[in-house]
Design a protein around this motif. Sequence first.
Motif, short mmCIF file in Angstrom:
data_model
loop_
_atom_site.label_atom_id
_atom_site.label_comp_id
_atom_site.label_asym_id
_atom_site.label_seq_id
_atom_site.Cartn_x
_atom_site.Cartn_y
_atom_site.Cartn_z
N PRO A 190 -28.39 38.49 -15.85
CA PRO A 190 -27.92 37.85 -14.62
C PRO A 190 -29.03 37.76 -13.59
O PRO A 190 -29.98 38.55 -13.61
CB PRO A 190 -26.82 38.80 -14.15
N GLY A 191 -28.90 36.80 -12.68
CA GLY A 191 -29.83 36.71 -11.57
C GLY A 191 -29.26 37.42 -10.36
O GLY A 191 -28.04 37.59 -10.23
N PHE A 192 -30.12 37.85 -9.45
CA PHE A 192 -29.67 38.54 -8.24
C PHE A 192 -30.36 37.96 -7.01
O PHE A 192 -31.57 37.74 -7.01
CB PHE A 192 -30.00 40.04 -8.31
N THR A 193 -29.58 37.72 -5.98
CA THR A 193 -30.10 37.44 -4.65
C THR A 193 -29.60 38.58 -3.76
O THR A 193 -28.45 38.58 -3.32
CB THR A 193 -29.60 36.09 -4.11
N LYS B 146 -30.43 28.65 -1.61
CA LYS B 146 -29.32 27.81 -2.05
C LYS B 146 -28.99 28.08 -3.51
O LYS B 146 -29.87 28.29 -4.34
CB LYS B 146 -29.66 26.33 -1.87
N HIS B 147 -27.69 28.10 -3.80
CA HIS B 147 -27.19 28.35 -5.15
C HIS B 147 -26.20 27.25 -5.51
O HIS B 147 -25.31 26.93 -4.72
CB HIS B 147 -26.48 29.71 -5.21
N ILE C 174 -30.94 27.61 -7.04
CA ILE C 174 -30.61 28.47 -8.17
C ILE C 174 -29.37 27.90 -8.86
O ILE C 174 -28.33 27.73 -8.23
CB ILE C 174 -30.36 29.91 -7.69
N GLU C 175 -29.48 27.61 -10.15
CA GLU C 175 -28.38 27.03 -10.92
C GLU C 175 -27.70 28.12 -11.74
O GLU C 175 -28.35 28.95 -12.38
CB GLU C 175 -28.90 25.93 -11.86
N THR C 176 -26.36 28.12 -11.75
CA THR C 176 -25.62 29.10 -12.54
C THR C 176 -24.23 28.57 -12.83
O THR C 176 -23.77 27.61 -12.20
CB THR C 176 -25.54 30.45 -11.80
N ASP C 177 -23.56 29.17 -13.81
CA ASP C 177 -22.17 28.80 -14.10
C ASP C 177 -21.23 29.44 -13.10
O ASP C 177 -20.41 28.77 -12.48
CB ASP C 177 -21.79 29.23 -15.52
#
Length: 352
Positions: free
Chosen positions: A78-81, A106-107, A2-5
């Motif tokens: 936003p994404g959530f895990t 994995k993030h 998972i890709e994020t800033d």
Amino acid sequence: MIETDILIIGAGPTGLFTVFEAGLLKLKCHIIDGLPQPGGQLSELYPKKPIFDIPGFPSVLAGDLVSNLMEQIKQFQPGFTLNEVAETIDQLEDGTFIVTTNKGTKHHANSIAIAGGLGSFEPRKPQLEGIEFYEQNDRGIEYFVKDPEKFRNKKVVISGGGDSALDWSIFLSNVASSVTLVHRRNEFRGALDSVEKVQELKELGKIKLITPGEIIGFNGKDRIESVIIETNGEKITTETDYFIPLFGLTPKLGPIANWGLEIEKNAIKVDNSLDYQTNIPGIYAIGDVNTYPGKLKLILCGFHEATLMVQSVYQRMNPGKKYVLKYTTVSGVDGFDGTRKEAEKQVVKSID
């Protein structure tokens, strides 16, 4: 992967508000939380408890505050895990991070914002013989008040001397058929206005106050029927349907404690002179999980810390780039109003 800033660890109010402030800067966020739903303690422990110190809200239920925050950040997607715990962290050569959860998710993020509140937590339980029996299967001992209606027209005994014990005694005095508050000292640790309110309700006969006093045992075959209270050298028995010990929470940082961060009294030390960064560049800690001189564990302080933190992440991702700050009263927010086009013609303030 998972890709994020910004990878936010903790979906409590501070973590959720971070998404909004980051979204204004066009920064994408993803949130990890060990609970199955967003909201942190507000959703898990006391969704029906009123909160009185949120600016603009004379009173707002904790669950409603979470719903409002979720609505506020919806446009930033936003994404959530959820239901997973951030377990390990690896820093790459370019300074970015990979965080892996206990379930192997994995993030990859440029920066990490730890907004884990008190971390993982469990209630402090009284050391009483046979208490485990009454903790199970709704047999009468509750450590959290998730739904006050459960206590409608019931007899309730609350034990504790802090804000939670005072607040729930006041609240349940209008719900339960009787409320008894027991504290081992005559002095309370909670807010003065709450102490005064409890005294007023005592005089009105809506709360029975026993101080100094301590619960020393229980009666009841299938479920709790009464508690035994020791007060001033005497033992008295008080009938009850529920006993609610509110002695606070035992916080634990969990795996975060092994990430090489500087820890002080189970909290993460940060630099509050600028951006709430930890001793590891690119990792920030905001909200109740951090500590610094003068720290106050208030939701509104977490909101402030989140706002400054995302400014630092923006500069980290865009070194040397000129940033134009626009007030939302002028610029608007996509998805909320139609003022944005007009606002984009105006530069409110420039920060080099």
